[in-house]
Design a protein around this motif. Structure first.
Motif, short mmCIF file in Angstrom:
data_model
loop_
_atom_site.label_atom_id
_atom_site.label_comp_id
_atom_site.label_asym_id
_atom_site.label_seq_id
_atom_site.Cartn_x
_atom_site.Cartn_y
_atom_site.Cartn_z
N UNK A 223 0.84 -1.21 0.00
CA UNK A 223 0.00 0.00 0.00
C UNK A 223 0.88 1.26 0.00
N UNK A 224 1.92 1.27 0.83
CA UNK A 224 2.79 2.45 0.89
C UNK A 224 3.62 2.60 -0.39
N UNK A 225 3.94 1.49 -1.03
CA UNK A 225 4.68 1.56 -2.31
C UNK A 225 3.78 2.23 -3.37
N UNK A 226 2.50 1.88 -3.36
CA UNK A 226 1.55 2.47 -4.31
C UNK A 226 1.40 3.97 -4.06
N UNK A 227 1.31 4.34 -2.79
CA UNK A 227 1.19 5.77 -2.44
C UNK A 227 2.42 6.53 -2.92
N UNK A 228 3.59 5.93 -2.68
CA UNK A 228 4.84 6.58 -3.09
C UNK A 228 4.88 6.78 -4.60
N UNK A 229 4.52 5.74 -5.34
CA UNK A 229 4.51 5.84 -6.81
C UNK A 229 3.47 6.87 -7.29
N UNK A 230 2.35 6.93 -6.62
CA UNK A 230 1.29 7.86 -7.01
C UNK A 230 1.78 9.30 -6.93
N UNK A 231 2.65 9.59 -5.96
CA UNK A 231 3.09 10.97 -5.74
C UNK A 231 4.40 11.30 -6.45
N UNK A 266 -10.13 10.51 -13.29
CA UNK A 266 -9.39 11.77 -13.39
C UNK A 266 -8.87 12.26 -12.04
N UNK A 267 -9.05 11.47 -11.02
CA UNK A 267 -8.68 11.89 -9.66
C UNK A 267 -7.16 12.07 -9.55
N UNK A 268 -6.74 13.05 -8.75
CA UNK A 268 -5.31 13.24 -8.48
C UNK A 268 -4.97 12.53 -7.17
N UNK A 269 -3.70 12.09 -7.03
CA UNK A 269 -3.31 11.32 -5.83
C UNK A 269 -3.69 11.99 -4.51
N UNK A 270 -3.48 13.33 -4.45
CA UNK A 270 -3.71 14.02 -3.17
C UNK A 270 -5.18 14.14 -2.78
N UNK A 271 -6.08 13.70 -3.70
CA UNK A 271 -7.53 13.77 -3.38
C UNK A 271 -8.03 12.49 -2.72
#
Length: 284
Positions: A223-231, A266-271
């Motif tokens: 999960x944290x790897x996905x978050x990191x890649x998203x940002x 179309x969502x951005x990671x920070x949303x």
């Protein structure tokens, strides 16, 4: 009573000390800020306090009076002599000359708790700004037996750390902090609270470590790897970021997963909320 400013000036002159820029040193001289840090940490005689980068010992002095024990971790050998001279008469004082990132805190806490006098462990620190994030991530990711972390850091970084995921100021690290802790915004600290004055405004924040996980992903690391890649590509949509970084095998897989979770493509990671990232991770 001598003011912290006078005391600091006296110590710097006596030991011929200048703030070490490469170690990010700025010496705190505000009584009000010291008082606020100590008060919001709720320290009592059953507490072990780990102080990172005590410097001249401005905060250490008050911590020693309130806590059961204070362990200072200081990298700068110039500070060791000062700290030892100042606090050698305290039987609840210990100093470790090392880089905090290399210290086995889990073992340290285990040894101290085994002695039986300590109930809770709290971190209190005026952190060097150039290395704030690695220190905080170490304290959180190692899942130490900690009650809370009260630190003074650069305001800009603080705002990102304590943001609520999905709101303004959100960055990848926001999700990690939110996963491990409930954060409090304590106090903004102007640059004239230090000598020398830093170029940035500072902030005191408190992270109260969660007793229970807020989400339970099948694989936390994933999960944290996905978050990191998203940002990694902040300007891009979540779909494009996770497709480019090969989290999604192809764009269509991403679209299907997001649709199944009722998330706009179309969502951005920070949303996104932490719960939504957890669901994406579980779906993969």
């Amino acid at each position: 009573m001598e003011s912290i400013f006078d005391e600091t000036k006296f110590i710097m002159k006596k030991y011929n000390i200048k703030a070490n820029k490469s170690l990010g040193q700025n010496f705190l001289i505000s009584e009000e800020v010291v008082e606020k840090i100590v008060n919001c940490s709720n320290i009592n005689k059953e507490d072990l306090i780990i102080e990172i980068g005590p410097g001249l010992g401005t905060l250490t002095k008050i911590l020693l009076e309130k806590a059961g024990k204070v362990i200072c971790i200081e990298l700068d050998t110039n500070m060791l002599k000062i700290l030892e001279d100042r606090f050698s008469l305290y039987d609840n004082f210990k100093i470790i000359n090392n880089d905090i990132l290399k210290v086995d805190l889990k073992e340290l806490i285990k040894i101290e708790k085994a002695k039986g006098q300590i109930k809770n462990v709290k971190v209190v620190a005026n952190l060097p700004y150039y290395i704030t994030t690695p220190i905080i991530m170490k304290l959180l990711e190692e899942e130490l037996d900690l009650e809370s972390i009260t630190v003074m850091i650069q305001k800009e970084v603080a705002d990102r750390l304590i943001a609520i995921p999905g709101q303004k100021n959100t960055g990848a690290i926001t999700y990690s902090v939110y996963y491990y802790a409930i954060s409090e915004d304590i106090l903004e600290v102007p640059n004239n609270s230090f000598i020398p004055e830093p170029e940035v405004t500072s902030k005191v924040i408190k992270l109260n470590i969660r007793k229970k996980s807020i989400v339970n992903p099948k694989n936390k690391e994933e999960m944290f790897r996905i978050i990191k890649c998203a940002f990694m590509q902040k300007r891009k949509t979540l779909l494009n970021s996770l497709t480019n970084s090969k989290i999604f095998n192809c764009k269509q897989q991403g679209i299907d997963i997001l649709r199944s979770l009722d998330i706009s493509e179309n969502v951005r990671p920070e949303e996104l909320t932490l719960e939504q990232f957890s669901e994406i991770s579980d779906n993969l």
